[in-house]
Design a protein around this motif. Structure first.
Motif, PDB file in Angstrom:
ATOM      1  N   HIS A 268       0.903  -1.152   0.080  1.00 55.35           N
ATOM      2  CA  HIS A 268      -0.583  -0.326   0.009  1.00 55.35           C
ATOM      3  C   HIS A 268       1.016   0.830  -0.066  1.00 55.35           C
ATOM      4  O   HIS A 268       2.183   1.721   0.552  1.00 55.35           O
ATOM      5  N   PRO A 269       0.554   2.393  -0.921  1.00 57.55           N
ATOM      6  CA  PRO A 269       1.552   3.289  -1.020  1.00 57.55           C
ATOM      7  C   PRO A 269       1.744   4.225   0.716  1.00 57.55           C
ATOM      8  O   PRO A 269       3.001   4.209   0.950  1.00 57.55           O
ATOM      9  N   ILE A 270       0.624   4.623   1.349  1.00 55.81           N
ATOM     10  CA  ILE A 270       1.283   4.567   3.117  1.00 55.81           C
ATOM     11  C   ILE A 270       1.987   3.445   3.607  1.00 55.81           C
ATOM     12  O   ILE A 270       3.163   4.154   3.844  1.00 55.81           O
ATOM     13  N   ASN A 271       2.265   2.362   3.279  1.00 60.87           N
ATOM     14  CA  ASN A 271       3.014   1.300   3.540  1.00 60.87           C
ATOM     15  C   ASN A 271       4.687   1.571   3.318  1.00 60.87           C
ATOM     16  O   ASN A 271       5.693   1.768   4.024  1.00 60.87           O
ATOM     17  N   GLN A 272       4.362   2.206   2.020  1.00 63.01           N
ATOM     18  CA  GLN A 272       5.638   2.004   0.922  1.00 63.01           C
ATOM     19  C   GLN A 272       6.236   3.583   1.312  1.00 63.01           C
ATOM     20  O   GLN A 272       7.396   3.151   2.464  1.00 63.01           O
ATOM     21  N   ILE A 273       5.887   4.462   2.108  1.00 72.32           N
ATOM     22  CA  ILE A 273       6.437   5.698   3.027  1.00 72.32           C
ATOM     23  C   ILE A 273       6.787   5.512   4.096  1.00 72.32           C
ATOM     24  O   ILE A 273       7.539   5.927   4.945  1.00 72.32           O
ATOM     25  N   LYS A 274       5.946   4.933   4.310  1.00 73.64           N
ATOM     26  CA  LYS A 274       6.223   4.235   6.309  1.00 73.64           C
ATOM     27  C   LYS A 274       7.449   3.683   6.291  1.00 73.64           C
ATOM     28  O   LYS A 274       8.617   4.300   6.654  1.00 73.64           O
TER      29      LYS A 274
ATOM     30  N   MET B 153       0.266  11.354   0.402  1.00 67.47           N
ATOM     31  CA  MET B 153      -0.933  12.310  -0.809  1.00 67.47           C
ATOM     32  C   MET B 153       0.333  13.605  -1.569  1.00 67.47           C
ATOM     33  O   MET B 153      -0.125  13.605  -2.588  1.00 67.47           O
ATOM     34  N   ILE B 154       1.234  14.378  -0.881  1.00 69.55           N
ATOM     35  CA  ILE B 154       2.323  14.391  -1.592  1.00 69.55           C
ATOM     36  C   ILE B 154       2.930  14.572  -2.352  1.00 69.55           C
ATOM     37  O   ILE B 154       2.834  14.270  -3.451  1.00 69.55           O
ATOM     38  N   LEU B 155       3.345  13.229  -1.974  1.00 68.91           N
ATOM     39  CA  LEU B 155       4.367  12.662  -3.047  1.00 68.91           C
ATOM     40  C   LEU B 155       3.224  11.827  -4.388  1.00 68.91           C
ATOM     41  O   LEU B 155       4.293  11.712  -5.268  1.00 68.91           O
ATOM     42  N   CYS B 156       2.693  11.539  -3.574  1.00 61.69           N
ATOM     43  CA  CYS B 156       1.936  10.373  -5.491  1.00 61.69           C
ATOM     44  C   CYS B 156       0.625  10.980  -5.673  1.00 61.69           C
ATOM     45  O   CYS B 156       0.072  10.700  -6.952  1.00 61.69           O
ATOM     46  N   GLU B 157       0.548  12.660  -5.530  1.00 61.29           N
ATOM     47  CA  GLU B 157      -0.557  13.662  -5.920  1.00 61.29           C
ATOM     48  C   GLU B 157      -2.140  13.586  -5.694  1.00 61.29           C
ATOM     49  O   GLU B 157      -2.622  12.809  -6.721  1.00 61.29           O
ATOM     50  N   ILE B 158      -2.052  12.724  -4.418  1.00 62.59           N
ATOM     51  CA  ILE B 158      -3.136  12.456  -4.252  1.00 62.59           C
ATOM     52  C   ILE B 158      -3.880  13.771  -3.719  1.00 62.59           C
ATOM     53  O   ILE B 158      -3.516  14.102  -2.609  1.00 62.59           O
ATOM     54  N   ASN B 159      -5.579  13.437  -4.022  1.00 66.13           N
ATOM     55  CA  ASN B 159      -5.865  15.599  -2.984  1.00 66.13           C
ATOM     56  C   ASN B 159      -7.001  14.131  -2.416  1.00 66.13           C
ATOM     57  O   ASN B 159      -8.147  15.958  -2.126  1.00 66.13           O
ATOM     58  N   ASP B 160      -7.388  13.382  -2.791  1.00 65.88           N
ATOM     59  CA  ASP B 160      -8.433  12.735  -1.479  1.00 65.88           C
ATOM     60  C   ASP B 160      -7.810  11.724  -0.464  1.00 65.88           C
ATOM     61  O   ASP B 160      -7.672  10.783  -0.971  1.00 65.88           O
ATOM     62  N   ILE B 161      -7.900  12.467   0.803  1.00 68.96           N
ATOM     63  CA  ILE B 161      -7.080  11.001   1.702  1.00 68.96           C
ATOM     64  C   ILE B 161      -7.931   9.730   1.557  1.00 68.96           C
ATOM     65  O   ILE B 161      -8.098   8.896   1.853  1.00 68.96           O
ATOM     66  N   LYS B 162      -9.669   9.688   1.821  1.00 65.80           N
ATOM     67  CA  LYS B 162     -10.685   8.823   1.279  1.00 65.80           C
ATOM     68  C   LYS B 162     -10.041   7.418   0.181  1.00 65.80           C
ATOM     69  O   LYS B 162     -10.236   6.457   0.281  1.00 65.80           O
ATOM     70  N   LEU B 163      -9.478   8.304  -1.133  1.00 64.87           N
ATOM     71  CA  LEU B 163      -8.530   6.728  -1.579  1.00 64.87           C
ATOM     72  C   LEU B 163      -7.662   6.221  -0.741  1.00 64.87           C
ATOM     73  O   LEU B 163      -7.556   4.922  -1.461  1.00 64.87           O
ATOM     74  N   LEU B 164      -7.194   6.765   0.199  1.00 65.86           N
ATOM     75  CA  LEU B 164      -5.993   5.874   0.660  1.00 65.86           C
ATOM     76  C   LEU B 164      -6.949   3.993   1.547  1.00 65.86           C
ATOM     77  O   LEU B 164      -5.714   3.403   1.745  1.00 65.86           O
TER      78      LEU B 164
ATOM     79  N   ARG C 110      -7.974  -0.755  -8.744  1.00 68.69           N
ATOM     80  CA  ARG C 110      -7.151   0.266  -9.616  1.00 68.69           C
ATOM     81  C   ARG C 110      -6.428   0.949  -9.428  1.00 68.69           C
ATOM     82  O   ARG C 110      -5.674   1.707 -10.022  1.00 68.69           O
ATOM     83  N   PHE C 111      -7.117   1.960  -8.541  1.00 69.87           N
ATOM     84  CA  PHE C 111      -6.103   3.196  -7.334  1.00 69.87           C
ATOM     85  C   PHE C 111      -4.799   2.532  -7.442  1.00 69.87           C
ATOM     86  O   PHE C 111      -3.919   3.102  -7.499  1.00 69.87           O
ATOM     87  N   LEU C 112      -4.986   1.534  -6.284  1.00 72.06           N
ATOM     88  CA  LEU C 112      -3.798   0.946  -5.890  1.00 72.06           C
ATOM     89  C   LEU C 112      -2.587   0.435  -6.711  1.00 72.06           C
ATOM     90  O   LEU C 112      -1.253   0.590  -6.400  1.00 72.06           O
ATOM     91  N   ARG C 113      -2.660   0.301  -8.189  1.00 70.93           N
ATOM     92  CA  ARG C 113      -2.081  -0.401  -8.907  1.00 70.93           C
ATOM     93  C   ARG C 113      -1.194   0.673  -9.759  1.00 70.93           C
ATOM     94  O   ARG C 113       0.177   0.248 -10.034  1.00 70.93           O
ATOM     95  N   ALA C 114      -2.005   1.623  -9.484  1.00 69.92           N
ATOM     96  CA  ALA C 114      -1.019   2.777 -10.062  1.00 69.92           C
ATOM     97  C   ALA C 114      -0.273   3.581  -9.237  1.00 69.92           C
ATOM     98  O   ALA C 114       1.081   3.977  -9.686  1.00 69.92           O
ATOM     99  N   PHE C 115      -0.015   2.416  -8.095  1.00 72.10           N
ATOM    100  CA  PHE C 115       1.208   3.219  -7.557  1.00 72.10           C
ATOM    101  C   PHE C 115       2.206   2.348  -6.924  1.00 72.10           C
ATOM    102  O   PHE C 115       2.808   2.054  -6.489  1.00 72.10           O
ATOM    103  N   ARG C 116       2.329   0.904  -7.151  1.00 66.69           N
ATOM    104  CA  ARG C 116       2.876   0.099  -7.611  1.00 66.69           C
ATOM    105  C   ARG C 116       3.997   0.454  -7.628  1.00 66.69           C
ATOM    106  O   ARG C 116       4.572   1.038  -8.883  1.00 66.69           O
ATOM    107  N   GLY C 117       4.865   0.179  -7.034  1.00 72.02           N
ATOM    108  CA  GLY C 117       6.262   0.112  -7.606  1.00 72.02           C
ATOM    109  C   GLY C 117       7.008   1.446  -6.012  1.00 72.02           C
ATOM    110  O   GLY C 117       8.200   2.027  -7.157  1.00 72.02           O
ATOM    111  N   GLN C 118       6.383   2.109  -6.628  1.00 79.09           N
ATOM    112  CA  GLN C 118       6.669   3.826  -5.407  1.00 79.09           C
ATOM    113  C   GLN C 118       7.732   3.642  -4.180  1.00 79.09           C
ATOM    114  O   GLN C 118       6.325   2.861  -3.537  1.00 79.09           O
ATOM    115  N   GLY C 119       7.758   4.770  -3.711  1.00 77.29           N
ATOM    116  CA  GLY C 119       7.889   4.217  -2.751  1.00 77.29           C
ATOM    117  C   GLY C 119       8.612   3.382  -1.590  1.00 77.29           C
ATOM    118  O   GLY C 119       8.414   3.655  -0.907  1.00 77.29           O
TER     119      GLY C 119
END
Length: 343
Positions: free
Chosen positions: A106-112, A314-325, A331-340
């Protein structure tokens, strides 16, 4: 039959066995209840006492030798059976089968993970504290008594009997300072809970608190630590600035901004044309907090900082709504595979 006759007859039969079943039948004929060696052993009772030891040794030596030959032959036959099976079986790669999608962190766990690796590499320990906390550790030990106006800033989920869902991971700093005396360096990542809900806030979100306590710690040490962190996460050209603020548990307190990594400080939609992005709050640990934890504030000083992992993501991944996390839309999570740091 004598031992010599049995050996001459059955050694040849063992060599000519062609299957594991034939070998099992032959072993029964040799060692079974009516087997030749069994009958030979029974015949010992009919011999004079002085002949029994020598005859018994011959029979035992014969038993050991034939058993060894049987075991060797059994291993050969087993290997041959496996080879025949492998040679007769094939894998049909042309058969259509459904493909399973490989998951991702998950993007949050990647950043963590990225931030945790950075701070651990700089000598910090990772400390975990309870999500269900007491009023004392969540507020009072952090210089927020029951009548303090700062409590209005953190609408809290109270459970009852002085228990609540922690509104900040700072409670972990107090627990560690009670157990471990300075010098210490720690981070405390985890979930926190507040009655807040809009496009940039969630009732459940993630924080990472940092704390350093030692002798002669100054605000310059805090600035140096945060500059290193900002350059690591946002890029080597990143600059930071402090703005005066207020937190009950730090004095002085600051809000920390970084120069926009997208426009380099010139102004863009990411930084709302200001050239700066607010990322965290920090400050020097309040003397009262140190004293509450049994640390002499005249001998030791410390700095603390707290950042929102959701906000950084949200800043690094340019996400404008926290609820998406939190929706776990594939479909949303697949877009951030391999980041962070997701490998």
């Amino acid at each position: 039959m004598t031992p010599e006759q049995i050996k001459a007859d059955y050694i040849d039969k063992i060599e000519r066995v062609g299957s594991e079943k034939e070998l099992a039948d032959l072993k029964a004929a040799i060692f079974g209840k009516s087997g030749v060696i069994t009958e030979l052993t029974r015949s010992l009772k009919d011999l004079p006492n002085e002949e029994k030891p020598a005859a018994g040794k011959k029979i035992n030596d014969l038993r050991v030798e034939i058993l060894a030959l049987c075991d060797k032959k059994e291993a050969e036959l087993h290997r041959a059976a496996i080879e025949r099976q492998l040679n007769s079986e094939t894998l049909d790669l042309s058969i259509d089968k459904p493909f399973r999608t490989v998951g991702a962190i998950h993007p949050i766990n990647q950043i963590k993970k990225r931030l945790t690796d950075y701070f651990v590499g700089n000598g910090y320990i990772v400390y975990d504290s309870p999500e269900i906390e007491t009023d004392y550790y969540n507020f009072q030990a952090l210089n927020i008594p029951p009548d303090h106006p700062a409590r209005d800033m953190q609408d809290t989920f109270f459970i009852g009997d002085g228990m609540l869902l922690r509104s900040q991971t700072s409670s972990g700093q107090v627990r560690l300072m009670e157990k471990v005396k300075p010098p210490l360096k720690m981070i405390c990542p985890g979930r926190v809970f507040r009655a807040d809900d809009d496009s940039t806030h969630s009732p459940v979100f993630h924080q990472m608190e940092g704390l350093v306590v030692d002798k002669n710690v100054t605000l310059c040490d805090l600035k140096g630590a945060l500059e290193g962190f900002a350059k690591f996460i946002f890029g080597g050209q990143t600059r930071i600035r402090f703005r005066p603020s207020y937190f009950p548990f730090t004095e002085p307190s600051v809000e920390v901004d970084v120069s926009c990594f997208n426009c380099g400080g010139e102004g863009c939609r990411v930084c709302k044309n200001t050239g700066w992005i607010e990322i965290l709050g920090a400050g020097m640990v309040n003397r009262k907090v140190l004293a509450n934890c049994g640390i002499d504030p005249d001998e030791y000083q410390g700095f603390a900082f707290g950042l929102g992992l959701d906000r950084i993501t949200m800043i690094l991944c340019e996400i404008n709504d926290i609820k998406l996390l939190w929706e776990n839309d594939v479909r949303f999570l697949r877009a951030f595979r391999g980041q962070g740091g997701d490998k």
